[in-house]
Design an enzyme around this catalytic site. Structure first.
Site, PDB file in Angstrom:
ATOM      1  N   ARG A   1       0.823  -1.211   0.000  1.00 44.53           N
ATOM      2  CA  ARG A   1       0.000   0.000   0.000  1.00 44.53           C
ATOM      3  C   ARG A   1       0.854   1.257   0.000  1.00 44.53           C
ATOM      4  NH1 ARG A   1      -3.695  -0.475   4.384  1.00 44.53           N
ATOM      5  NH2 ARG A   1      -4.619  -1.796   2.797  1.00 44.53           N
ATOM      6  N   TYR A   2       1.861   1.284   0.861  1.00 47.63           N
ATOM      7  CA  TYR A   2       2.693   2.485   0.987  1.00 47.63           C
ATOM      8  C   TYR A   2       3.897   2.367   0.051  1.00 47.63           C
ATOM      9  CZ  TYR A   2      -0.085   3.082   5.232  1.00 47.63           C
ATOM     10  OH  TYR A   2      -1.112   3.226   6.123  1.00 47.63           O
TER      11      TYR A   2
ATOM     12  N   ARG B   1       7.287   0.336   1.678  1.00 53.27           N
ATOM     13  CA  ARG B   1       7.207  -0.807   2.597  1.00 53.27           C
ATOM     14  C   ARG B   1       5.968  -1.629   2.286  1.00 53.27           C
ATOM     15  NH1 ARG B   1       5.622   3.947   4.337  1.00 53.27           N
ATOM     16  NH2 ARG B   1       4.026   4.274   5.916  1.00 53.27           N
TER      17      ARG B   1
ATOM     18  N   CYS C   1      -2.217 -18.300  15.229  1.00 53.80           N
ATOM     19  CA  CYS C   1      -1.861 -17.463  16.379  1.00 53.80           C
ATOM     20  C   CYS C   1      -1.892 -18.345  17.619  1.00 53.80           C
ATOM     21  CB  CYS C   1      -2.850 -16.327  16.577  1.00 53.80           C
ATOM     22  SG  CYS C   1      -2.959 -15.237  15.147  1.00 53.80           S
TER      23      CYS C   1
ATOM     24  N   CYS D   1      -7.327 -13.228  19.212  1.00 50.37           N
ATOM     25  CA  CYS D   1      -7.873 -12.047  19.870  1.00 50.37           C
ATOM     26  C   CYS D   1      -9.284 -11.818  19.369  1.00 50.37           C
ATOM     27  CB  CYS D   1      -7.030 -10.819  19.539  1.00 50.37           C
ATOM     28  SG  CYS D   1      -5.279 -11.097  19.772  1.00 50.37           S
TER      29      CYS D   1
ATOM     30  N   CYS E   1      -9.644  -9.158  16.738  1.00 47.85           N
ATOM     31  CA  CYS E   1      -8.711  -9.230  15.605  1.00 47.85           C
ATOM     32  C   CYS E   1      -9.274  -8.543  14.361  1.00 47.85           C
ATOM     33  CB  CYS E   1      -8.396 -10.684  15.272  1.00 47.85           C
ATOM     34  SG  CYS E   1      -7.271 -10.815  13.864  1.00 47.85           S
TER      35      CYS E   1
ATOM     36  N   ARG F   1      -7.868  -8.743  11.336  1.00 50.43           N
ATOM     37  CA  ARG F   1      -7.670  -9.630  10.184  1.00 50.43           C
ATOM     38  C   ARG F   1      -8.403 -10.946  10.403  1.00 50.43           C
ATOM     39  NH1 ARG F   1      -1.933  -8.914   9.405  1.00 50.43           N
ATOM     40  NH2 ARG F   1      -2.392  -6.818   8.642  1.00 50.43           N
TER      41      ARG F   1
ATOM     42  N   ASP G   1     -10.730  -1.079  14.161  1.00 50.75           N
ATOM     43  CA  ASP G   1     -11.120  -1.109  12.753  1.00 50.75           C
ATOM     44  C   ASP G   1     -12.582  -1.517  12.554  1.00 50.75           C
ATOM     45  OD1 ASP G   1      -8.686  -0.305  11.723  1.00 50.75           O
ATOM     46  OD2 ASP G   1      -7.902  -2.360  11.587  1.00 50.75           O
TER      47      ASP G   1
ATOM     48  N   ASP H   1      -7.158   3.720  10.926  1.00 44.86           N
ATOM     49  CA  ASP H   1      -6.703   3.124   9.663  1.00 44.86           C
ATOM     50  C   ASP H   1      -7.848   3.251   8.665  1.00 44.86           C
ATOM     51  OD1 ASP H   1      -4.949   1.967   7.915  1.00 44.86           O
ATOM     52  OD2 ASP H   1      -4.399   0.323   9.251  1.00 44.86           O
TER      53      ASP H   1
ATOM     54  N   LYS I   1      -3.026   4.682   7.516  1.00 46.34           N
ATOM     55  CA  LYS I   1      -3.046   5.165   8.897  1.00 46.34           C
ATOM     56  C   LYS I   1      -3.073   6.686   8.933  1.00 46.34           C
ATOM     57  CE  LYS I   1      -0.706   1.034  10.431  1.00 46.34           C
ATOM     58  NZ  LYS I   1      -0.434   0.438   9.106  1.00 46.34           N
TER      59      LYS I   1
END
Ligand SMILES: *Cc1c(COP(=O)(O)O)cnc(C)c1O
Ligand code: SF4
Length: 433
Positions: A125-126, A129, A138, A142, A145, A147, A306, A343, A350
């Site tokens: 995206r950026y 990076r 995981c 969480c 989460c 994602r 998010d 975000d 961000k």
């Protein structure tokens, strides 16, 4: 609290269910992964849940799977239904509620994949990076989460051929200087496989920094072994970001895990998500930030939750984040203050937010207010117009000049760009010429 004691909030506990497990097993992260609690009926027994609670958990599991490392589960306060560890790790029926504002992929991570066939493996995206997803496993899932559309999908790591394809893209994309290894949790991979991946990325000359995003120091701190750090040290500069959300998570074991990482010469940052009922209080966040810094962990981002599906019950008002920053800036060490960010939907990226400190401005003066409410002027130099001084030219890389874009391109004196116009503007469509 003073000295050493301030480094952690509490001694790491162990649930009586595992009281006869040998130290050797308990502190072996492979044992912790293998013994993750994934069965609602076992969870019912361990946490003394009611039949209804257990049924609700079962019903919610079609959304995002459940797994609690024995370590993390042991930190739950059995007498507190609002225990922050419990609220982050035990599913509820709220997760089955999809609100109007929800999106399956709010950050467009799939669409921002530059190579066909690498959706879910690569997000670029950026400009300089990108993210490579090396596993969707995981040690603990969480409940907030972001994602969650992928997390826990499979315990099988991203196959090497796909990683190789991703690295090929990095190799031919010369402006990538920072590769972010994420998932899932990359530190659930075997050290040998993780090394294979990092080694491969390190064959690309223009990659300056390799970053790892992991929640392991919080949810399974025994994963931070000497063997892991010794491996990572070979590939410096390595940076790590972890994910503490509450002071209660900083046990003596987590504290040791963080310090081990930093002792390996790895700068360790932290990303916190603002979560309703868990940490949305300025003094909780302040306490967490101070604990992080005492452990040499640098607060990096504080994220607005998010717009992923089924987590509306965790979301707060954006103003709460701004109020939190108001409670930090000036009140505590500058390096204990994260950047509060939203975000952006659809890959907006961000976007930092914070209180306003500018009160007013004139031709030569600015008036600011500080954290105490005190106001003061800053007087700018008179008879001075800014021109980039030519003596700096020899220190500026030609390549860097080519990559100025967005609003900074409009600002640049090198560029004739004066505006950025959204596609399909109604006003433009109406025009006859
Ligand atoms: C967050 C993120 C990054 C890293 O952003 P930083 O602000 O450099 O930490 C890179 N790519 C994507 C897609 C991201 O969401
Ligand atoms: S560790 Fe990260 S990827 Fe895994 S469930 Fe938690 S937030 Fe999601």
């Amino acid at each position: 609290m003073s000295g050493q004691n301030y480094l952690y909030f509490a001694k790491a506990k162990r649930h009586t269910y595992w009281k006869d497990i040998s130290e050797r097993d308990w502190f072996d992260w492979n044992w912790q992964i293998k013994n993750r609690v994934t069965d609602p009926l076992l969870l019912q027994k361990l946490l003394h849940l009611s039949g209804k609670e257990t049924k609700n958990i079962q019903d919610s599991l079609k959304i995002l799977r459940m797994a609690l490392s024995p370590y993390f589960l042991s930190q739950i306060d059995m007498d507190d239904p609002h225990c922050p560890i419990r609220m982050q790790s035990v599913p509820t029926l709220y997760e089955t509620i999809i609100s109007k504002a929800d999106h399956e992929d709010p950050l467009n991570e799939e669409e921002d994949c530059p190579v066909k066939g690498l959706e879910g493996v690569l997000t670029h995206r950026y400009p300089d990076r990108l993210i490579i997803y090396v596993t969707y496993q995981c040690s603990m899932y969480c409940r907030h989460c972001t994602r969650r559309r992928h997390a826990g999908e499979t315990d099988i790591p991203t196959p090497l051929p796909l990683i190789e394809k991703a690295v090929d893209y990095i190799r031919k994309t010369k402006n990538i200087r920072d590769v972010l290894i994420s998932g899932g949790d990359p530190l659930t991979l075997k050290t040998e496989y993780l090394e294979k991946i990092i080694k491969l990325i390190r064959t690309v000359k223009h990659v300056e920094v390799v970053r790892i995003g992991t929640r392991v120091p919080v949810v399974m701190p025994m994963r931070i072994t000497d063997e892991l750090i010794t491996m990572l040290k070979k590939y410096h500069p390595i940076w790590i970001n972890t994910h503490f959300n509450h002071p209660k998570e900083m046990t003596d074991l987590s504290s040791r895990a963080c310090q081990k990482i930093v002792d390996g010469g790895i700068p360790l940052g932290n990303q916190t998500v603002l979560l309703r009922g868990i940490n949305n209080h300025p003094l909780i966040i302040k306490k967490l930030m101070k604990l992080l810094v005492a452990n040499r962990v640098r607060p990096y981002y504080l994220f607005q939750c998010d717009l992923s599906q089924g987590i509306e019950h965790f979301r707060t008002k954006i103003s709460e984040g701004i109020e939190i920053i108001e409670n930090l800036r000036g009140h505590t060490s500058g390096f204990a203050i994260p950047v509060f960010a939203v975000d952006g939907l659809g890959g907006g990226g961000k976007t930092p937010l914070g209180p306003n400190y500018v009160v007013s401005q004139s031709n030569h003066k600015w008036v600011f207010r500080n954290f105490e409410g005190l106001m003061f002027a800053y007087t700018e130099p008179k008879d001075y117009t800014y021109e980039p001084p030519s003596q700096m030219d020899k220190y500026i890389d030609e390549e860097d000049k080519k990559h100025i874009l967005g609003v900074s391109e409009i600002l640049s004196s090198q560029s004739n760009k004066v505006n950025i116009i959204p596609e399909g503007l109604a006003r433009h469509k109406r025009r006859t010429k």
